[in-house]
Scaffold this motif. Structure first.
Motif, PDB file in Angstrom:
ATOM      1  N   MET A 175       0.716  -1.274   0.041  1.00  0.00           N
ATOM      2  CA  MET A 175      -0.024  -0.106  -0.028  1.00  0.00           C
ATOM      3  C   MET A 175       0.791   1.333  -0.107  1.00  0.00           C
ATOM      4  SD  MET A 175      -2.761   1.157   2.867  1.00  0.00           S
ATOM      5  CE  MET A 175      -3.816  -0.175   2.469  1.00  0.00           C
ATOM      6  N   GLU A 176       0.402   2.192  -0.818  1.00  0.00           N
ATOM      7  CA  GLU A 176       1.116   3.461  -0.840  1.00  0.00           C
ATOM      8  C   GLU A 176       0.943   4.316   0.306  1.00  0.00           C
ATOM      9  OE1 GLU A 176      -0.100   5.597  -3.925  1.00  0.00           O
ATOM     10  OE2 GLU A 176       0.644   4.229  -5.742  1.00  0.00           O
ATOM     11  N   GLN A 177       2.232   4.599   1.154  1.00  0.00           N
ATOM     12  CA  GLN A 177       1.956   5.288   2.509  1.00  0.00           C
ATOM     13  C   GLN A 177       2.370   6.438   2.298  1.00  0.00           C
ATOM     14  OE1 GLN A 177       3.988   2.871   5.534  1.00  0.00           O
ATOM     15  NE2 GLN A 177       2.559   1.175   5.127  1.00  0.00           N
ATOM     16  N   LEU A 178       1.521   7.651   2.867  1.00  0.00           N
ATOM     17  CA  LEU A 178       1.908   9.335   2.685  1.00  0.00           C
ATOM     18  C   LEU A 178       2.166   9.490   1.584  1.00  0.00           C
ATOM     19  CD1 LEU A 178       3.621   9.588   6.334  1.00  0.00           C
ATOM     20  CD2 LEU A 178       1.078   9.719   5.976  1.00  0.00           C
ATOM     21  N   THR A 179       1.544   9.317   0.519  1.00  0.00           N
ATOM     22  CA  THR A 179       1.914   9.888  -0.758  1.00  0.00           C
ATOM     23  C   THR A 179       1.201  11.373  -1.025  1.00  0.00           C
ATOM     24  OG1 THR A 179      -0.176   9.121  -1.850  1.00  0.00           O
ATOM     25  CG2 THR A 179       1.570   7.538  -1.977  1.00  0.00           C
ATOM     26  N   ASP A 208     -10.041   7.529  -2.610  1.00  0.00           N
ATOM     27  CA  ASP A 208      -9.561   6.970  -3.793  1.00  0.00           C
ATOM     28  C   ASP A 208      -7.944   7.305  -3.464  1.00  0.00           C
ATOM     29  OD1 ASP A 208      -9.676   6.543  -6.847  1.00  0.00           O
ATOM     30  OD2 ASP A 208      -8.617   8.307  -6.822  1.00  0.00           O
ATOM     31  N   SER A 209      -7.644   8.022  -2.622  1.00  0.00           N
ATOM     32  CA  SER A 209      -5.940   8.084  -2.330  1.00  0.00           C
ATOM     33  C   SER A 209      -5.323   6.944  -1.761  1.00  0.00           C
ATOM     34  CB  SER A 209      -5.662   9.398  -1.677  1.00  0.00           C
ATOM     35  OG  SER A 209      -6.388   9.399  -0.370  1.00  0.00           O
ATOM     36  N   ILE A 210      -6.276   6.184  -1.098  1.00  0.00           N
ATOM     37  CA  ILE A 210      -5.977   4.839  -0.484  1.00  0.00           C
ATOM     38  C   ILE A 210      -6.306   3.787  -1.202  1.00  0.00           C
ATOM     39  CG2 ILE A 210      -6.381   3.444   1.724  1.00  0.00           C
ATOM     40  CD1 ILE A 210      -7.284   5.869   3.074  1.00  0.00           C
ATOM     41  N   ALA A 211      -4.955   3.263  -1.646  1.00  0.00           N
ATOM     42  CA  ALA A 211      -5.026   2.242  -2.921  1.00  0.00           C
ATOM     43  C   ALA A 211      -4.061   1.239  -2.710  1.00  0.00           C
ATOM     44  CB  ALA A 211      -4.867   3.010  -4.029  1.00  0.00           C
ATOM     45  N   LEU A 212      -4.330  -0.013  -3.382  1.00  0.00           N
ATOM     46  CA  LEU A 212      -3.331  -1.033  -3.486  1.00  0.00           C
ATOM     47  C   LEU A 212      -2.918  -1.159  -5.135  1.00  0.00           C
ATOM     48  CD1 LEU A 212      -4.527  -3.576  -1.294  1.00  0.00           C
ATOM     49  CD2 LEU A 212      -2.453  -2.549  -0.837  1.00  0.00           C
ATOM     50  N   THR A 213      -1.778  -1.349  -5.319  1.00  0.00           N
ATOM     51  CA  THR A 213      -1.383  -1.685  -6.942  1.00  0.00           C
ATOM     52  C   THR A 213      -0.629  -2.979  -7.005  1.00  0.00           C
ATOM     53  OG1 THR A 213      -1.027   0.758  -6.983  1.00  0.00           O
ATOM     54  CG2 THR A 213       0.083  -0.769  -8.532  1.00  0.00           C
ATOM     55  N   ARG A 257      -5.101  -1.231 -10.149  1.00  0.00           N
ATOM     56  CA  ARG A 257      -4.851  -0.244  -9.021  1.00  0.00           C
ATOM     57  C   ARG A 257      -6.288  -0.263  -8.243  1.00  0.00           C
ATOM     58  NH1 ARG A 257      -6.526   5.053  -7.631  1.00  0.00           N
ATOM     59  NH2 ARG A 257      -5.059   5.873  -5.992  1.00  0.00           N
ATOM     60  N   ILE A 258      -6.311  -0.797  -7.235  1.00  0.00           N
ATOM     61  CA  ILE A 258      -7.750  -0.975  -6.451  1.00  0.00           C
ATOM     62  C   ILE A 258      -7.714   0.044  -5.389  1.00  0.00           C
ATOM     63  CG2 ILE A 258      -9.120  -2.631  -5.169  1.00  0.00           C
ATOM     64  CD1 ILE A 258      -7.832  -4.899  -6.876  1.00  0.00           C
ATOM     65  N   SER A 259      -8.541   1.048  -5.191  1.00  0.00           N
ATOM     66  CA  SER A 259      -8.482   2.064  -4.307  1.00  0.00           C
ATOM     67  C   SER A 259      -9.820   1.601  -3.524  1.00  0.00           C
ATOM     68  CB  SER A 259      -8.757   3.460  -4.792  1.00  0.00           C
ATOM     69  OG  SER A 259     -10.178   3.582  -5.460  1.00  0.00           O
ATOM     70  N   LEU A 260      -9.853   2.461  -2.188  1.00  0.00           N
ATOM     71  CA  LEU A 260     -10.783   2.026  -1.089  1.00  0.00           C
ATOM     72  C   LEU A 260     -12.030   2.562  -1.885  1.00  0.00           C
ATOM     73  CD1 LEU A 260     -11.480   0.882   1.437  1.00  0.00           C
ATOM     74  CD2 LEU A 260     -11.120   3.200   2.592  1.00  0.00           C
ATOM     75  N   LEU A 261     -12.044   3.504  -2.420  1.00  0.00           N
ATOM     76  CA  LEU A 261     -13.315   4.158  -3.300  1.00  0.00           C
ATOM     77  C   LEU A 261     -13.992   3.237  -4.203  1.00  0.00           C
ATOM     78  CD1 LEU A 261     -15.177   6.372  -3.745  1.00  0.00           C
ATOM     79  CD2 LEU A 261     -13.809   7.358  -5.363  1.00  0.00           C
ATOM     80  N   THR A 262     -13.146   2.604  -5.045  1.00  0.00           N
ATOM     81  CA  THR A 262     -13.526   1.482  -6.001  1.00  0.00           C
ATOM     82  C   THR A 262     -14.136   0.180  -5.250  1.00  0.00           C
ATOM     83  OG1 THR A 262     -11.528   1.931  -7.286  1.00  0.00           O
ATOM     84  CG2 THR A 262     -12.540  -0.071  -7.725  1.00  0.00           C
TER      85      THR A 262
END
Length: 451
Positions: free
Chosen positions: A1-5, A162-167, A172-177
């Motif tokens: 997971m991307e952290q503090l992007t 949408d900024s909280i996502a896994l790639t 790319r799967i975001s929490l919004l998705t």
């Protein structure tokens, strides 16, 4: 997971800016008066709901002729009387205030009325979801979304999710998705369930289709509708399913090895529906279980016995094991009763009396006349077998046997027919046996078997 992007930081700052601006506007003096009015309306609505609820519940209980669906709707309204009264009082307050003062003086109360009204109708609409856990998730999710929509927070919250996502590579799967996929799939599944219930109800009233084909058609329709709902829901939010093909294939192989019994029961259920070996309403015996089929499930068959117990028998056992279906091709069931009479009674008369006695029982078929035959000459009696037919095995077998036995007993008593039974005679021999004390011993009994 991307952290503090940077995207996450910007989205969090934007959301916090909206929250801070909203709180500042709530602290304005003319907004504080409206907040106090909302609290007062909530208290009055709660008190009104507590007073009205017992009378409304009693009125619902007196509606004996109402269908269950309407009564359940009444219970849902009873649980949400507070929301109903609050929305009603809030709208009345807004209408009055807009006649006597500026519309901005009642803007916050109107917002509370709109949100509460939406909450109330959401609570009614989600009743179409039968699963309680899923219904709660949908209810709270809809309430949160409606609240965010009316207070103008949907855009900043969407950007933050949408900024909280896994790639995963190009995926790319975001929490919004995930939230959108769950919401769209849930709505489509609820619609598929309603459509499936409607079609199943129409099939149940179609006498031209056999019960097995009705169940098979309903199950296939459910599988197709739910699969389409999930796929369409995932595609609607822009999720590329082709990238998951290899992963889903590997998972499918693993599940295939781990769930062999489950798959076997599912396939056996389809086989049962196709070959029509059993169907709802059939009376079957499997092992020590005797009862009628209540429901054909995807994994098991529900069998209800005469004592009210419900057995869930796996479909595989019905396909691979020996099953007695008392009503497979027709409802005719033959029962045999064995009895004996004395050698002094005329066998011809005994047969006639037994047949006439069996005919007096209502469940015995008159179209197929009972027969009574001698099966042997026993030690104590002439042995007979009485055979008769019934057409309602689901009504039980032991009880109809008992009724015929009682009819035989009454008929034999009336016509002087005796039912012998083994007897034993005890004879006392007056033989004197010398003993060491010089006294006579008691008589020695001799057991002689006879009639």
């Amino acid at each position: 997971m991307e952290q503090l992007t940077p995207d996450m930081v910007d989205a969090a700052e934007g959301l916090w800016a909206h929250v801070r601006l909203f709180m500042q506007t709530m602290l304005l003096p003319w907004r504080l008066y409206q907040i106090a009015g909302i609290v007062g309306l909530a208290a009055v609505a709660w008190l009104a709901a507590r007073i009205v609820s017992p009378y409304f519940t009693a009125w619902l209980r007196s509606r004996e002729g109402w269908p269950k669906g309407r009564l359940r709707l009444g219970l849902v309204i009873d649980r949400r009387l507070w929301l109903l009264f609050f929305a009603l009082f809030a709208w009345i307050t807004v209408l009055v205030m807009r006649e006597v003062t500026w519309p901005s003086r009642s803007q916050l109360i109107a917002l509370a009325a709109v949100v509460t009204t939406a909450w109330f109708f959401i609570g009614l609409l989600v009743r179409v979801i039968s699963n309680r856990f899923l219904r709660r998730i949908v209810t709270w999710g809809a309430w949160i979304w409606v609240t965010l929509y009316f207070i103008g927070f949907t855009q900043p919250v969407a950007q933050f999710l949408d900024s909280i996502a896994l790639t995963f590579g190009d995926i790319r799967i975001s929490l919004l998705t995930v939230v959108k996929a769950a919401a769209v799939s849930g709505l489509l599944i609820a619609g598929a369930r309603l459509l499936s219930r409607f079609v199943t109800g129409r099939l149940a009233t179609n006498e031209d289709i056999s019960p097995s084909m009705r169940v098979l058609t309903a199950k296939l329709l459910q599988v197709v509708l739910f699969t389409v709902a999930i796929v369409v829901g995932l595609k609607a939010v822009g999720l590329d399913l082709t990238g998951l093909a290899v992963f889903s294939g590997a998972v499918g192989i693993g599940l295939g090895f781990g769930l062999q019994k489950v798959v076997s029961n599912l396939v056996s259920g389809v086989i049962i529906l196709l070959d029509k070996s059993i169907k709802p309403g059939d009376v079957i015996s499997i092992g020590d279980t005797f009862g009628w089929i209540e429901e054909l499930g995807a994994r098991y068959v529900s069998v209800v016995t005469r004592d009210g117990k419900e057995y869930l028998i796996p479909n595989e056992d019905l396909v691979t094991g020996q099953v007695v279906n008392w009503s497979h091709t027709n409802n005719f069931v033959r029962l045999d009763l064995k009895f004996g009479t004395s050698y002094d009674d005329d066998p011809h008369e005994v047969s006639k009396i037994a047949i006439n006695a069996a005919m007096t029982v209502k469940r015995v078929m008159a179209q197929r006349t009972p027969v009574c035959w001698i099966t042997g000459f026993g030690d104590s009696s002439v042995d007979y077998v009485l055979r008769f037919w019934i057409t309602d095995a689901e009504g039980g077998l032991t009880n109809v046997r008992g009724q015929v036995f009682l009819a035989l007993w009454d008929a034999f008593k009336k016509n002087g027919i005796s039912i012998p039974f083994p007897q034993r005679e005890v004879r006392l021999l007056n033989e004197q046996i010398a003993v060491s004390e010089g006294k006579s011993a008691p008589p020695r009994p001799e057991f002689v078997s006879g009639d």
